[in-house]
Design a protein around this motif. Structure first.
Motif, PDB file in Angstrom:
ATOM      1  N   HIS A   8       7.816 -29.937 -66.497  1.00  0.00           N
ATOM      2  CA  HIS A   8       8.992 -30.353 -67.246  1.00  0.00           C
ATOM      3  C   HIS A   8       8.978 -31.875 -67.404  1.00  0.00           C
ATOM      4  O   HIS A   8       8.836 -32.596 -66.425  1.00  0.00           O
ATOM      5  CB  HIS A   8      10.256 -29.920 -66.503  1.00  0.00           C
ATOM      6  CG  HIS A   8      11.510 -30.307 -67.197  1.00  0.00           C
ATOM      7  ND1 HIS A   8      11.944 -29.679 -68.347  1.00  0.00           N
ATOM      8  CD2 HIS A   8      12.410 -31.268 -66.915  1.00  0.00           C
ATOM      9  CE1 HIS A   8      13.069 -30.245 -68.739  1.00  0.00           C
ATOM     10  NE2 HIS A   8      13.373 -31.202 -67.899  1.00  0.00           N
ATOM     11  N   PRO A  10      10.308 -35.570 -67.525  1.00  0.00           N
ATOM     12  CA  PRO A  10      11.506 -36.223 -66.985  1.00  0.00           C
ATOM     13  C   PRO A  10      12.439 -36.693 -68.090  1.00  0.00           C
ATOM     14  O   PRO A  10      12.044 -36.912 -69.229  1.00  0.00           O
ATOM     15  CB  PRO A  10      10.938 -37.435 -66.234  1.00  0.00           C
ATOM     16  CG  PRO A  10       9.501 -37.134 -66.021  1.00  0.00           C
ATOM     17  CD  PRO A  10       9.086 -36.257 -67.162  1.00  0.00           C
ATOM     18  N   GLU A  11      13.689 -36.843 -67.725  1.00  0.00           N
ATOM     19  CA  GLU A  11      14.698 -37.392 -68.626  1.00  0.00           C
ATOM     20  C   GLU A  11      14.292 -38.825 -68.979  1.00  0.00           C
ATOM     21  O   GLU A  11      13.890 -39.598 -68.115  1.00  0.00           O
ATOM     22  CB  GLU A  11      16.028 -37.380 -67.875  1.00  0.00           C
ATOM     23  CG  GLU A  11      17.228 -37.678 -68.714  1.00  0.00           C
ATOM     24  CD  GLU A  11      18.494 -37.514 -67.885  1.00  0.00           C
ATOM     25  OE1 GLU A  11      19.353 -38.403 -67.991  1.00  0.00           O
ATOM     26  OE2 GLU A  11      18.617 -36.530 -67.133  1.00  0.00           O
ATOM     27  N   HIS A  12      14.370 -39.171 -70.246  1.00  0.00           N
ATOM     28  CA  HIS A  12      13.968 -40.521 -70.662  1.00  0.00           C
ATOM     29  C   HIS A  12      15.041 -41.107 -71.547  1.00  0.00           C
ATOM     30  O   HIS A  12      15.354 -40.527 -72.576  1.00  0.00           O
ATOM     31  CB  HIS A  12      12.648 -40.457 -71.417  1.00  0.00           C
ATOM     32  CG  HIS A  12      11.879 -41.726 -71.362  1.00  0.00           C
ATOM     33  ND1 HIS A  12      12.286 -42.864 -71.958  1.00  0.00           N
ATOM     34  CD2 HIS A  12      10.721 -42.025 -70.744  1.00  0.00           C
ATOM     35  CE1 HIS A  12      11.402 -43.821 -71.735  1.00  0.00           C
ATOM     36  NE2 HIS A  12      10.447 -43.324 -71.002  1.00  0.00           N
ATOM     37  N   PRO A  14      15.545 -42.559 -67.616  1.00  0.00           N
ATOM     38  CA  PRO A  14      16.060 -41.876 -66.428  1.00  0.00           C
ATOM     39  C   PRO A  14      17.506 -42.262 -66.142  1.00  0.00           C
ATOM     40  O   PRO A  14      17.985 -43.317 -66.548  1.00  0.00           O
ATOM     41  CB  PRO A  14      15.137 -42.354 -65.311  1.00  0.00           C
ATOM     42  CG  PRO A  14      14.471 -43.564 -65.831  1.00  0.00           C
ATOM     43  CD  PRO A  14      14.488 -43.508 -67.318  1.00  0.00           C
ATOM     44  N   ARG A  15      18.202 -41.367 -65.420  1.00  0.00           N
ATOM     45  CA  ARG A  15      19.590 -41.649 -65.044  1.00  0.00           C
ATOM     46  C   ARG A  15      19.633 -42.841 -64.091  1.00  0.00           C
ATOM     47  O   ARG A  15      18.716 -43.063 -63.310  1.00  0.00           O
ATOM     48  CB  ARG A  15      20.187 -40.441 -64.337  1.00  0.00           C
ATOM     49  CG  ARG A  15      20.272 -39.203 -65.163  1.00  0.00           C
ATOM     50  CD  ARG A  15      20.984 -38.063 -64.442  1.00  0.00           C
ATOM     51  NE  ARG A  15      21.058 -38.163 -63.007  1.00  0.00           N
ATOM     52  CZ  ARG A  15      20.222 -37.562 -62.154  1.00  0.00           C
ATOM     53  NH1 ARG A  15      19.230 -36.836 -62.615  1.00  0.00           N
ATOM     54  NH2 ARG A  15      20.385 -37.676 -60.849  1.00  0.00           N
ATOM     55  N   SER A  18      20.234 -42.004 -59.858  1.00  0.00           N
ATOM     56  CA  SER A  18      19.216 -41.406 -59.001  1.00  0.00           C
ATOM     57  C   SER A  18      19.090 -42.199 -57.706  1.00  0.00           C
ATOM     58  O   SER A  18      19.066 -43.425 -57.727  1.00  0.00           O
ATOM     59  CB  SER A  18      17.854 -41.397 -59.700  1.00  0.00           C
ATOM     60  OG  SER A  18      17.901 -40.623 -60.861  1.00  0.00           O
ATOM     61  N   GLU A 120      16.196 -38.498 -54.463  1.00  0.00           N
ATOM     62  CA  GLU A 120      15.428 -37.953 -55.573  1.00  0.00           C
ATOM     63  C   GLU A 120      14.052 -38.595 -55.687  1.00  0.00           C
ATOM     64  O   GLU A 120      13.119 -37.973 -56.182  1.00  0.00           O
ATOM     65  CB  GLU A 120      16.194 -38.146 -56.875  1.00  0.00           C
ATOM     66  CG  GLU A 120      17.496 -37.367 -56.899  1.00  0.00           C
ATOM     67  CD  GLU A 120      18.328 -37.711 -58.099  1.00  0.00           C
ATOM     68  OE1 GLU A 120      18.004 -37.202 -59.191  1.00  0.00           O
ATOM     69  OE2 GLU A 120      19.283 -38.489 -57.956  1.00  0.00           O
ATOM     70  N   THR A 141      11.704 -45.857 -65.000  1.00  0.00           N
ATOM     71  CA  THR A 141      11.244 -45.781 -66.387  1.00  0.00           C
ATOM     72  C   THR A 141       9.743 -45.515 -66.433  1.00  0.00           C
ATOM     73  O   THR A 141       9.273 -44.689 -67.226  1.00  0.00           O
ATOM     74  CB  THR A 141      11.598 -47.075 -67.152  1.00  0.00           C
ATOM     75  OG1 THR A 141      13.027 -47.219 -67.166  1.00  0.00           O
ATOM     76  CG2 THR A 141      11.061 -47.039 -68.572  1.00  0.00           C
ATOM     77  N   ALA A 144       9.274 -41.908 -65.701  1.00  0.00           N
ATOM     78  CA  ALA A 144       9.641 -41.085 -66.858  1.00  0.00           C
ATOM     79  C   ALA A 144       8.566 -41.156 -67.937  1.00  0.00           C
ATOM     80  O   ALA A 144       8.305 -40.171 -68.634  1.00  0.00           O
ATOM     81  CB  ALA A 144      10.995 -41.512 -67.409  1.00  0.00           C
ATOM     82  N   ARG A 147       5.883 -38.497 -68.309  1.00  0.00           N
ATOM     83  CA  ARG A 147       6.258 -37.232 -68.941  1.00  0.00           C
ATOM     84  C   ARG A 147       5.817 -36.045 -68.095  1.00  0.00           C
ATOM     85  O   ARG A 147       5.419 -35.005 -68.599  1.00  0.00           O
ATOM     86  CB  ARG A 147       5.718 -37.138 -70.371  1.00  0.00           C
ATOM     87  CG  ARG A 147       6.134 -38.315 -71.216  1.00  0.00           C
ATOM     88  CD  ARG A 147       6.485 -38.119 -72.641  1.00  0.00           C
ATOM     89  NE  ARG A 147       6.773 -36.822 -73.176  1.00  0.00           N
ATOM     90  CZ  ARG A 147       8.009 -36.293 -73.256  1.00  0.00           C
ATOM     91  NH1 ARG A 147       9.043 -36.958 -72.803  1.00  0.00           N
ATOM     92  NH2 ARG A 147       8.198 -35.112 -73.801  1.00  0.00           N
ATOM     93  N   GLU A 149       7.151 -34.266 -64.367  1.00  0.00           N
ATOM     94  CA  GLU A 149       8.082 -34.341 -63.248  1.00  0.00           C
ATOM     95  C   GLU A 149       7.376 -34.469 -61.905  1.00  0.00           C
ATOM     96  O   GLU A 149       7.979 -34.830 -60.906  1.00  0.00           O
ATOM     97  CB  GLU A 149       9.012 -33.132 -63.244  1.00  0.00           C
ATOM     98  CG  GLU A 149       8.339 -31.833 -62.914  1.00  0.00           C
ATOM     99  CD  GLU A 149       9.310 -30.666 -62.881  1.00  0.00           C
ATOM    100  OE1 GLU A 149      10.485 -30.861 -62.548  1.00  0.00           O
ATOM    101  OE2 GLU A 149       8.873 -29.550 -63.208  1.00  0.00           O
TER     102      GLU A 149
END
Length: 162
Positions: A8, A10-12, A14-15, A18, A120, A141, A144, A147, A149
């Protein structure tokens, strides 16, 4: 390979909430407090950091007493940022008598027992490191950007304490 399941991404970006656990191994290192100071001072989001230090110091009867990492950090903070409070709740120290220490690999193995379930991300460093401004956001970053996880960032960093 094509057609194979991929990790999966990662969110990009990132939060920013975390949690990042920083594992520090210190063998009689007087710069450890400076490292803690820079860790929190140069982070963009210092509240999300947790530091765990394996501190291997000498001290006691008839021996020179080494500088305590957390106490030195708090003293530096009082000197350089008098209005800031020491982040004692974000730092755990596992003390080992330096005479009982068995080398850096052994100390790092102790760190693996300190990994928290609620973190995390985990970063392992030496006790004499410095940081770039907003290093925490940059690292997430970079992660992320993999790409993946399961991506791992690794390097042997150069040393320059300012």
């Amino acid at each position: 390979a094509r057609g194979q399941p991929q990790p999966h991404p990662p969110e990009h970006p990132p939060r920013n909430d975390s949690t990042v656990q920083v594992l520090i191994s210190a063998f009689r290192d007087e710069l450890c407090g400076e490292t803690l100071f820079n860790l929190f001072d140069l982070a963009e989001f210092p509240d999300r950091l947790r530091a765990d230090v394996v501190q291997q110091n000498a001290g006691g009867e008839g021996a020179a007493v080494d500088v305590d990492c957390l106490e030195r950090y708090c003293a530096l903070l009082a000197e350089r940022r008098p209005l800031a409070s020491c982040r004692r709740r974000q730092v755990r120290v596992y003390d080992v008598d330096a005479a009982l220490a068995k080398g850096p690999t052994w100390a790092r193995s102790l760190q693996s027992r300190m990994v928290r379930d609620d973190s995390e991300f985990c970063m392992q460093i030496d006790s004499h490191m410095n940081f770039a401004p907003a290093f925490d956001s940059h690292l997430l970053t970079f992660w992320a950007d993999t790409r993946n996880e399961y991506g791992v960032l690794s390097t042997y960093v150069s040393y320059e304490m300012k």
